[in-house]
Design a protein around this motif. Structure first.
Motif, PDB file in Angstrom:
ATOM      1  N   ARG A 105      74.863  40.720 107.099  1.00 21.09           N
ATOM      2  CA  ARG A 105      76.005  40.879 108.025  1.00 21.09           C
ATOM      3  C   ARG A 105      77.324  40.746 107.269  1.00 21.09           C
ATOM      4  O   ARG A 105      78.253  41.522 107.493  1.00 21.09           O
ATOM      5  CB  ARG A 105      75.942  39.832 109.135  1.00 21.09           C
ATOM      6  N   ALA A 139      74.013  48.194 125.029  1.00 24.38           N
ATOM      7  CA  ALA A 139      74.254  46.999 124.210  1.00 24.38           C
ATOM      8  C   ALA A 139      73.008  46.121 124.145  1.00 24.38           C
ATOM      9  O   ALA A 139      72.659  45.605 123.073  1.00 24.38           O
ATOM     10  CB  ALA A 139      75.441  46.214 124.768  1.00 24.38           C
ATOM     11  N   ARG A 140      72.326  45.964 125.261  1.00 24.90           N
ATOM     12  CA  ARG A 140      71.103  45.155 125.285  1.00 24.90           C
ATOM     13  C   ARG A 140      70.042  45.786 124.398  1.00 24.90           C
ATOM     14  O   ARG A 140      69.359  45.106 123.625  1.00 24.90           O
ATOM     15  CB  ARG A 140      70.600  45.009 126.723  1.00 24.90           C
ATOM     16  N   GLY A 143      67.977  45.920 114.194  1.00 31.64           N
ATOM     17  CA  GLY A 143      69.412  45.915 114.455  1.00 31.64           C
ATOM     18  C   GLY A 143      70.142  44.683 113.958  1.00 31.64           C
ATOM     19  O   GLY A 143      69.563  43.753 113.386  1.00 31.64           O
ATOM     20  N   TRP A 144      71.447  44.686 114.199  1.00 31.78           N
ATOM     21  CA  TRP A 144      72.379  43.654 113.742  1.00 31.78           C
ATOM     22  C   TRP A 144      71.898  42.240 114.030  1.00 31.78           C
ATOM     23  O   TRP A 144      72.000  41.355 113.182  1.00 31.78           O
ATOM     24  CB  TRP A 144      73.734  43.913 114.405  1.00 31.78           C
ATOM     25  N   SER A 145      71.371  42.015 115.230  1.00 31.98           N
ATOM     26  CA  SER A 145      70.988  40.643 115.595  1.00 31.98           C
ATOM     27  C   SER A 145      69.846  40.102 114.748  1.00 31.98           C
ATOM     28  O   SER A 145      69.659  38.888 114.680  1.00 31.98           O
ATOM     29  CB  SER A 145      70.614  40.568 117.078  1.00 31.98           C
ATOM     30  N   SER A 146      69.096  40.985 114.081  1.00 32.39           N
ATOM     31  CA  SER A 146      68.002  40.509 113.238  1.00 32.39           C
ATOM     32  C   SER A 146      68.385  40.436 111.759  1.00 32.39           C
ATOM     33  O   SER A 146      67.601  39.985 110.935  1.00 32.39           O
ATOM     34  CB  SER A 146      66.784  41.440 113.387  1.00 32.39           C
ATOM     35  N   PHE A 172      70.915  45.155 120.842  1.00 34.67           N
ATOM     36  CA  PHE A 172      70.678  43.759 120.476  1.00 34.67           C
ATOM     37  C   PHE A 172      69.187  43.496 120.283  1.00 34.67           C
ATOM     38  O   PHE A 172      68.787  42.755 119.384  1.00 34.67           O
ATOM     39  CB  PHE A 172      71.244  42.830 121.556  1.00 34.67           C
ATOM     40  N   ASP A 173      68.367  44.096 121.136  1.00 28.16           N
ATOM     41  CA  ASP A 173      66.926  43.869 121.077  1.00 28.16           C
ATOM     42  C   ASP A 173      66.224  44.689 119.995  1.00 28.16           C
ATOM     43  O   ASP A 173      65.047  44.448 119.703  1.00 28.16           O
ATOM     44  CB  ASP A 173      66.285  44.183 122.436  1.00 28.16           C
ATOM     45  N   ASP A 174      66.918  45.638 119.383  1.00 24.98           N
ATOM     46  CA  ASP A 174      66.335  46.478 118.340  1.00 24.98           C
ATOM     47  C   ASP A 174      65.882  45.590 117.181  1.00 24.98           C
ATOM     48  O   ASP A 174      66.693  44.878 116.583  1.00 24.98           O
ATOM     49  CB  ASP A 174      67.373  47.487 117.861  1.00 24.98           C
TER      50      ASP A 174
END
Length: 94
Positions: free
Chosen positions: A74, A56-57, A65-68, A60-62
């Protein structure tokens, strides 16, 4: 007569792939509506949990990825998911 689907999984979905759990313990799965036993799934060990948290970390850090993603991207992804779920609503209900 039961119309429940039997749930028998022998792997955990971690980091986008199905993997064999580190332990052999199981968790019983009970139907919420009937309280009928419908199967079992692996009971993850601390090592399995660590692997899931690390995956998961990493996700997230990709940087791609989704968090960016932008709010708009989204929202579009969630709309596609909602449409896919709606198209399978009857199947999911069973």
């Amino acid at each position: 007569m039961s119309t429940q689907t039997t749930i028998e999984s022998n792997e955990l979905f971690i980091g986008g792939v199905w993997i064999k759990p580190q332990g052999s313990d199981r968790i019983s799965v009970t139907a919420a509506s009937t309280e009928e036993l419908v199967g079992s799934v692996p009971d993850g060990t601390n090592a399995d949990i660590d692997a899931a948290v690390n995956a998961a970390r990493a996700a997230f850090d990709d940087p791609g990825g989704w968090s960016s993603w932008s709010v708009e991207d989204r929202a579009q992804a969630l709309e596609r998911l909602a449409a896919a779920l709606e198209s399978r609503a009857e199947e999911t209900a069973h």
